[in-house]
Motif scaffolding. Structure first.
Motif, PDB file in Angstrom:
ATOM      1  N   MET A   1       0.705  -1.220   0.042  1.00  0.00           N
ATOM      2  CA  MET A   1       0.040   0.117  -0.161  1.00  0.00           C
ATOM      3  C   MET A   1       0.829   1.388  -0.044  1.00  0.00           C
ATOM      4  O   MET A   1       0.134   2.509  -0.066  1.00  0.00           O
ATOM      5  N   ARG A   2       2.125   1.214   0.416  1.00  0.00           N
ATOM      6  CA  ARG A   2       3.130   2.296   0.298  1.00  0.00           C
ATOM      7  C   ARG A   2       3.015   2.971  -1.133  1.00  0.00           C
ATOM      8  O   ARG A   2       2.996   2.364  -2.015  1.00  0.00           O
ATOM      9  N   ARG A   3       2.864   4.351  -0.925  1.00  0.00           N
ATOM     10  CA  ARG A   3       3.164   5.048  -2.058  1.00  0.00           C
ATOM     11  C   ARG A   3       4.654   5.315  -2.390  1.00  0.00           C
ATOM     12  O   ARG A   3       5.504   5.641  -1.657  1.00  0.00           O
ATOM     13  N   PRO A   4       4.934   5.869  -3.713  1.00  0.00           N
ATOM     14  CA  PRO A   4       6.259   6.362  -3.889  1.00  0.00           C
ATOM     15  C   PRO A   4       6.899   7.337  -3.116  1.00  0.00           C
ATOM     16  O   PRO A   4       7.981   7.101  -2.725  1.00  0.00           O
ATOM     17  N   ILE A   5       6.197   8.316  -2.792  1.00  0.00           N
ATOM     18  CA  ILE A   5       6.549   9.492  -1.982  1.00  0.00           C
ATOM     19  C   ILE A   5       5.863   9.425  -0.876  1.00  0.00           C
ATOM     20  O   ILE A   5       4.500   9.442  -0.739  1.00  0.00           O
ATOM     21  N   CYS A   6       6.733   9.485   0.358  1.00  0.00           N
ATOM     22  CA  CYS A   6       5.945   9.439   1.714  1.00  0.00           C
ATOM     23  C   CYS A   6       6.547  10.528   2.528  1.00  0.00           C
ATOM     24  O   CYS A   6       7.706  11.160   2.410  1.00  0.00           O
ATOM     25  N   ILE A   7       5.404  11.357   2.875  1.00  0.00           N
ATOM     26  CA  ILE A   7       5.705  12.762   3.592  1.00  0.00           C
ATOM     27  C   ILE A   7       5.298  12.184   5.049  1.00  0.00           C
ATOM     28  O   ILE A   7       4.131  11.826   5.296  1.00  0.00           O
ATOM     29  N   ARG A   8       6.098  12.333   5.949  1.00  0.00           N
ATOM     30  CA  ARG A   8       5.900  11.888   7.238  1.00  0.00           C
ATOM     31  C   ARG A   8       5.932  13.099   8.129  1.00  0.00           C
ATOM     32  O   ARG A   8       6.838  13.940   8.336  1.00  0.00           O
ATOM     33  N   CYS A   9       4.982  13.067   8.964  1.00  0.00           N
ATOM     34  CA  CYS A   9       4.833  14.288   9.848  1.00  0.00           C
ATOM     35  C   CYS A   9       4.580  13.775  11.337  1.00  0.00           C
ATOM     36  O   CYS A   9       4.144  12.856  11.700  1.00  0.00           O
ATOM     37  N   CYS A  10       5.705  14.297  11.991  1.00  0.00           N
ATOM     38  CA  CYS A  10       5.927  14.084  13.449  1.00  0.00           C
ATOM     39  C   CYS A  10       4.459  14.389  14.388  1.00  0.00           C
ATOM     40  O   CYS A  10       4.129  15.410  14.222  1.00  0.00           O
ATOM     41  N   THR A  11       3.975  13.287  14.940  1.00  0.00           N
ATOM     42  CA  THR A  11       2.488  13.571  15.740  1.00  0.00           C
ATOM     43  C   THR A  11       2.740  13.284  17.233  1.00  0.00           C
ATOM     44  O   THR A  11       1.975  13.033  17.743  1.00  0.00           O
ATOM     45  N   ALA A  12       4.322  12.989  17.583  1.00  0.00           N
ATOM     46  CA  ALA A  12       4.491  12.659  18.846  1.00  0.00           C
ATOM     47  C   ALA A  12       4.171  14.173  19.790  1.00  0.00           C
ATOM     48  O   ALA A  12       4.043  15.175  19.197  1.00  0.00           O
ATOM     49  N   LEU A  13       4.263  14.046  21.205  1.00  0.00           N
ATOM     50  CA  LEU A  13       3.853  15.116  21.916  1.00  0.00           C
ATOM     51  C   LEU A  13       4.165  16.558  21.796  1.00  0.00           C
ATOM     52  O   LEU A  13       3.762  17.503  21.506  1.00  0.00           O
ATOM     53  N   GLY A  14       5.644  16.285  21.546  1.00  0.00           N
ATOM     54  CA  GLY A  14       6.663  17.560  21.181  1.00  0.00           C
ATOM     55  C   GLY A  14       6.133  18.510  20.072  1.00  0.00           C
ATOM     56  O   GLY A  14       5.842  19.659  20.151  1.00  0.00           O
ATOM     57  N   CYS A  15       5.849  17.954  19.044  1.00  0.00           N
ATOM     58  CA  CYS A  15       5.576  18.375  17.860  1.00  0.00           C
ATOM     59  C   CYS A  15       3.937  18.788  17.763  1.00  0.00           C
ATOM     60  O   CYS A  15       3.434  19.579  17.329  1.00  0.00           O
ATOM     61  N   GLN A  16       3.378  17.787  18.363  1.00  0.00           N
ATOM     62  CA  GLN A  16       1.789  18.019  18.440  1.00  0.00           C
ATOM     63  C   GLN A  16       1.420  19.438  19.464  1.00  0.00           C
ATOM     64  O   GLN A  16       0.794  20.355  18.892  1.00  0.00           O
ATOM     65  N   SER A  17       2.424  19.655  20.418  1.00  0.00           N
ATOM     66  CA  SER A  17       2.179  20.724  20.911  1.00  0.00           C
ATOM     67  C   SER A  17       2.633  22.091  20.345  1.00  0.00           C
ATOM     68  O   SER A  17       2.341  23.110  20.671  1.00  0.00           O
ATOM     69  N   ALA A  18       3.386  21.925  19.317  1.00  0.00           N
ATOM     70  CA  ALA A  18       3.958  23.027  18.352  1.00  0.00           C
ATOM     71  C   ALA A  18       2.982  23.220  17.227  1.00  0.00           C
ATOM     72  O   ALA A  18       3.029  23.998  16.346  1.00  0.00           O
ATOM     73  N   GLY A  19       1.874  22.319  17.225  1.00  0.00           N
ATOM     74  CA  GLY A  19       0.934  22.459  16.164  1.00  0.00           C
ATOM     75  C   GLY A  19       1.082  21.498  15.068  1.00  0.00           C
ATOM     76  O   GLY A  19       0.489  21.694  13.716  1.00  0.00           O
ATOM     77  N   ALA A  20       1.517  20.243  15.335  1.00  0.00           N
ATOM     78  CA  ALA A  20       1.702  19.340  14.138  1.00  0.00           C
ATOM     79  C   ALA A  20       0.579  18.699  13.710  1.00  0.00           C
ATOM     80  O   ALA A  20       0.644  18.394  12.379  1.00  0.00           O
ATOM     81  N   LEU A  21      -0.584  18.614  14.542  1.00  0.00           N
ATOM     82  CA  LEU A  21      -1.693  18.072  13.971  1.00  0.00           C
ATOM     83  C   LEU A  21      -2.394  18.805  12.723  1.00  0.00           C
ATOM     84  O   LEU A  21      -2.752  18.111  11.691  1.00  0.00           O
ATOM     85  N   SER A  22      -2.254  20.130  12.675  1.00  0.00           N
ATOM     86  CA  SER A  22      -3.028  21.044  11.790  1.00  0.00           C
ATOM     87  C   SER A  22      -2.001  21.092  10.570  1.00  0.00           C
ATOM     88  O   SER A  22      -2.419  21.092   9.313  1.00  0.00           O
TER      89      SER A  22
END
Ligand code: FMN
Ligand code: SF4
Ligand code: SF4
Ligand code: SF4
Ligand code: SF4
Ligand code: FES
Ligand code: FES
Lengths: 527, 181, 235
Positions: free
Chosen positions: A16-37
């Motif tokens: 199912m993997r696509r050729p290009i993968c954009i990984r977005c950190c959603t652990a707490l540190g980045c979440q609190s800096a706005g990673a979810l949006s």
């Protein structure tokens, strides 16, 4: 569930993997800096340009938490730092030669290249919320292998020969502990994962659970098989809601896949895991207090022996290991004892995860092979202090000590750190520059210990309060040289007479700063 | 043998320790052969003299007068004895310490709880100002010997004075000598 | 029952298997100071006054919970232990408000006895002078937190012997307090049967009979062990 099904899941997931993968950190540190949006905007941006060859993946911690939210584009290998939601379209456009508006990080920086990722091998790579993602990375194969091809004694032998030592602080040989629990008699046995993580500034265990929860569960299951336990508990503090949520999800998924519960891999092995949420007392990380808390009693330590391995939860043999200790298990089973033992230092094998914080350019989470020097970590990986010079490095949190800059060539292993008056601890590492006053540092940790002392034994309860008071006298210029000597004496007394590790190590920050920075104390006393 | 220059001092205490001292009764005559009483609430001497050999200090350091006097005593005395629980621990005199700053306390006592027309005590130069807290003597100046007891019973005082008169190291141990209360 | 022989302070001692160092020492008239230990209830090893040195062990061990081992070499009275014990007692006096002169337990207090035993003629640490409550809501008994040393003897005797668990500890560190029920006033603690066992168990002037005045709180602490023995052996 059997092996072919497991492999089929992995295969399907990889397909199912696509050729290009954009990984977005959603652990707490980045979440609190706005990673979810950021992640949401990235997904929208991909949809807007209608590209089916791109996928956006929420992943765990990438390590450089101080520069978050982080976004990584593979396979080109570009890291974006401090990403805002508004940067999302330009990141997608940059795939076709556009200019991304977010600053780029340097993946070739020693911060990344000097790391050796075993515990964190999947962190920042897989999606911690989907068990399939873990399985695709080879997950649960070690458990299958153990259940079908190894006896419990063989498992313990591998762990023993690997040289793995407990990552919760004291560095007790893991294989030896497992063997003791396995030997102990009891109608039931328990496996407990210690995820209390109360040291100020430490977030290694939280990050491991947030980024790769199944790895911990798999490690616990392997341990349970080795020692003969059928029930496990993960003890997490309530201040870690995201970790708890991901654990709950992971446990539910594993149960649904038949990887936890009755008859795992049809091998006649049953193992259940429940979560116990602690109220966030530092002392509840101490194993006997932790067990009292799980049993529903007040979380205070009791004298050892008997050790939990002989008499633990409800009086039964209980294996207590740290999150990181368990996370080392699947790779050790997968790659063998010799592989693990070839990494690291003479008496300290493998790697250690550190939370690098303080007056340093690159803060975050790193995993380094044991034996690297503090200098490599601080100067090369951390990029040194922004202004002025390194004055000291604090390891081991409130139980540890301050290592002066002159000893930066000390290798990171259990014995070397102890020799210079600190400890490995669970992995907190705070860098201090020459604007830091070491008496203030000692006071900070002492106040922490005083607030966290459970109050059961007198030396720690009354001693930490008294040591804090004496440090305040010193800081306010009211103390004499005789008071300094008395403080030192009190430190020794509290260290040697306290009931549990909290009190026994509470004086360490004072003793080590007195040893290396005595002139700062002396400058403050009169007469 | 040379006679010892003895002083007794009354700081923040109830004078019970001095009463107990007087309880030495006829032994006081024997004591008188070894000492000269150079300063004491029992004698009319205004200024604390120089070159005192032994000072028995009753009471805690509670006000500015106490503070001034105890510093003088320390400067001019060879052997300073914290005499009784108030001097050694703060004791009853220090009961006010947990209750907070003295002003608020005085207000409660002299104004709020006053039965008729309460007002704050104010007589500069006559009523000394209270310190923020009551201190045991050794928190203010170095103390050489501690004689607990509230009050120290007469035999205990005698045992100490005998040791002092005999010269040599002073050792106080056991229930008879160091029990508080 | 198998016998064990070992030495305490160079004296050869024999003990029964499973006995603690403290029990064996007491049977042979060797004094080891204790505070949280109470015959008849479980031992918790909390006060650390009974710590002893054991040859070959880096750590000091609490005699009240350490079983005797064959050929063990124990020291109970070294310079280091004497100094540490005195410091522990001093810390207790500095932590709360102990004013023996006006205390109900004056003259019958284990803490006071310990202070004498360790040679404490004064406290070298600064007193904390905390503000502590006194609860006299119970018709028969009272608790004065100024005098409490948090030994938890009341907690254990109420739980293990009376079986009602009125007492427990709340709060951490210096803020820790023994409490009745869910931190209600003792007089409103519904579980309390007014049996008086905690009054017997308390080593200090913290728990007292109402109406007792200075120095009047005498108690027979052996009664607890007597009650337990009577029950276990069904006299
Ligand atoms: C005050 C105190 C706090 C502790 N906190 C933790 C903790 O947060 N996490 C942890 O794994 N171990 C902690 N420990 C160590 C545990 O008692 C225990 O040794 C450890 O969980 C064993 O696991 P390991 O052998 O894998 O290191 C703490 C110990 C003390 C004395
Ligand atoms: S050392 Fe501190 S935390 Fe540990 S049992 Fe004693 S009081 Fe509690
Ligand atoms: S409890 Fe004991 S030590 Fe404390 S004031 Fe009362 S008699 Fe003195
Ligand atoms: S009187 Fe008896 S029941 Fe009540 S608190 Fe004391 S021991 Fe418990
Ligand atoms: S009230 Fe008495 S028995 Fe209870 S903990 Fe305090 S001192 Fe110990
Ligand atoms: S939390 Fe995102 S990199 Fe660590
Ligand atoms: S009597 Fe052994 S620790 Fe208190």
């Amino acid at each position: 569930m059997d092996l072919s099904e497991l492999l089929a899941i992995a295969e399907h997931e990889n397909a199912m993997r696509r050729p290009i993968c954009i990984r977005c950190c959603t652990a707490l540190g980045c979440q609190s800096a706005g990673a979810l949006s950021v992640k949401q905007r990235l997904e929208e941006a991909v949809a807007e340009v209608d590209r089916t060859d791109i996928e956006v993946l929420g992943v765990g911690c990438m390590g450089l938490c101080g520069h978050g939210p982080l976004v990584r584009v593979d396979p080109v290998g570009i890291l974006y730092e401090h990403v805002r939601a508004a940067d999302a379209p330009s990141i997608i456009a940059a795939l076709d030669g556009g200019e991304a508006t977010a600053p780029q990080g340097d993946l070739q920086h020693p911060f990344f290249t000097l790391q050796k990722r075993i515990v964190l091998e999947n962190s920042g790579i897989i999606d911690p919320e989907r068990i399939e993602s873990y399985i695709a990375a080879g997950g649960y194969q070690a458990l299958y292998h153990v259940l079908h091809e190894m006896t419990p004694a063989e498992v313990i032998d591998v762990v023993t020969r690997s040289g793995l030592r407990g990552r919760g602080g004291a560095g007790y040989p893991t294989g030896l502990k497992w063997a003791t629990v396995a030997k102990s008699h009891g109608d039931r046995k328990y496996v407990v994962c210690n995820a209390d993580e109360g040291d100020p500034g430490a977030f290694m265990d939280r990050s491991i659970i947030e980024s790769d929860p199944h790895k911990v569960l798999e490690g616990m299951a392997i341990a349970a098989y080795a020692v003969g336990a059928d029930q496990g508990y993960v003890y997490v503090r309530a201040e870690y809601p995201l970790a708890i949520q991901r654990l709950q999800r992971a446990i539910a998924q594993a149960r649904r896949f038949g990887l936890l519960g009755a008859q795992i891999f049809d091998a006649g092995f049953t193992f259940r895991i429940d979560i116990r949420v602690g109220a966030g007392a530092f002392v509840c990380g101490e194993e006997t207090a932790l067990m009292a808390s799980i049993e529903g009693r007040r979380g205070t330590p009791r004298p050892r022996p008997p050790y939990p391995a002989e008499s633990g939860l409800w009086g039964r043999p209980t294996l207590v290991n740290n999150v990181e200790t368990f996370a080392n298990i699947p790779p050790i089973i997968r790659n063998g004892a010799e592989w693990f033992a070839s990494i690291g230092a003479e008496t300290s094998k493998g790697t250690k995860v550190f939370a690098l914080t303080g007056k340093i350019r690159h803060t975050g989470l790193i995993e380094v092979p044991m034996g690297v020097t503090l200098r490599q970590i601080v100067e090369d990986m951390g990029g040194g202090v922004p202004e002025g010079r390194v004055k000291a490095v604090q390891t081991g949190g409130p139980s540890g000590g301050c290592i002066p800059a002159a000893l930066l060539d000390t290798p990171v292993d259990y014995e070397s750190l102890q020799r210079v008056g600190s400890i490995m601890g669970s992995g907190g590492m705070v860098v201090m520059d020459d604007s830091t006053n070491m008496v203030d540092v000692a006071r900070f940790y002492m106040e922490f210990c005083k607030d966290e002392s459970c109050g059961k034994c007198i030396p720690c309860r009354a001693g930490t309060a008294q040591m804090l008071h004496m440090l305040d006298l010193i800081r306010s210029g009211q103390a004499t040289a005789a008071d300094l000597a008395r403080l030192e004496q009190l430190c020794m007394m509290v260290k040697e007479t306290s009931l549990c590790g909290l009190g026994q190590s509470a004086p360490n920050p004072v003793l080590s700063t007195m040893k290396y920075f005595r002139e700062e104390y002396e400058a403050l006393v009169r007469g | 043998m040379e006679r010892l220059r003895l002083a007794t001092i009354w700081l923040g205490g109830c004078s019970g320790c001095h009463m107990s001292f007087l309880d030495l009764d006829e032994w006081l005559f024997e004591l008188a052969q070894h000492i000269d009483l150079v300063y004491s609430p029992l004698a009319d001497v205004k200024e604390y003299p120089e070159h005192v050999d032994v000072a028995l200090v009753e009471g805690a350091v509670a006000n500015e007068d106490n503070l001034h006097l105890i510093r003088q005593v320390r400067e001019r005395t060879r052997l300073l004895v914290a005499f009784g629980d108030c001097a050694v621990t703060g004791n009853v005199t220090a009961l006010r310490n947990p209750l907070g700053a003295p002003e608020a306390l005085l207000h409660t006592i002299y104004v709020e709880r006053a039965e008729i027309a309460g007002r704050m005590p104010h007589a500069p130069g006559i009523v000394p100002r209270l310190l923020d807290k009551v201190y045991p003597v050794h928190k203010i100046v170095p103390v050489d010997v501690y004689l607990p007891g509230c009050p120290p019973p007469a035999p205990r005082i005698r045992a100490l004075l005998e040791q002092i008169i005999a010269g040599g190291d002073i050792r106080l141990t056991g229930r008879d000598m160091i029990k508080f209360g | 029952m198998a016998a064990r022989t070992f030495t305490i302070n160079d004296q050869l001692i024999s003990a029964r298997e499973g006995e603690t160092i403290l029990q064996a020492a007491r049977e042979h008239g060797i004094f080891i100071p204790t505070l949280c230990y109470l015959d008849g209830v479980s031992a918790v090893g909390a006060c650390r006054l009974c710590l002893v040195e054991i040859e070959g062990s880096r750590m000091l061990r609490p005699a009240c919970v350490t079983p005797v081992v064959e050929e063990m070499v124990v020291r109970t009275d070294t310079e280091r232990l004497r100094e540490y014990r005195r410091m522990i007692i001093e810390l207790l006096f500095a932590e709360r408000n102990h004013i023996c002169a006006v205390c109900v337990a004056n003259g019958h207090c284990e803490l006071q006895d310990l202070a004498i035993a360790v040679g404490m003629d004064h406290v070298r640490f600064d007193y904390a002078f905390p503000r502590c409550d006194v609860d006299i809501s119970h018709p028969l008994f009272g608790i004065d937190h100024n005098r409490c040393v948090l030994c938890t003897r009341c907690v254990r005797v109420c739980d293990e012997v009376e079986g009602v668990h009125t007492w427990d500890v709340a709060g951490r560190g210096a803020d820790a307090r023994v409490i009745t029920d869910m931190r209600q006033p003792w007089g409103e603690a519904r579980t309390c049967t007014s049996c008086g066992k905690c009054v017997l168990a308390c080593p200090t002037g913290a728990i007292f009979r109402r109406g007792a005045t200075v120095g009047e709180m005498e108690r027979d602490r052996n009664k607890i062990a007597y009650i337990v023995a009577a029950r276990e052996q069904r006299w």
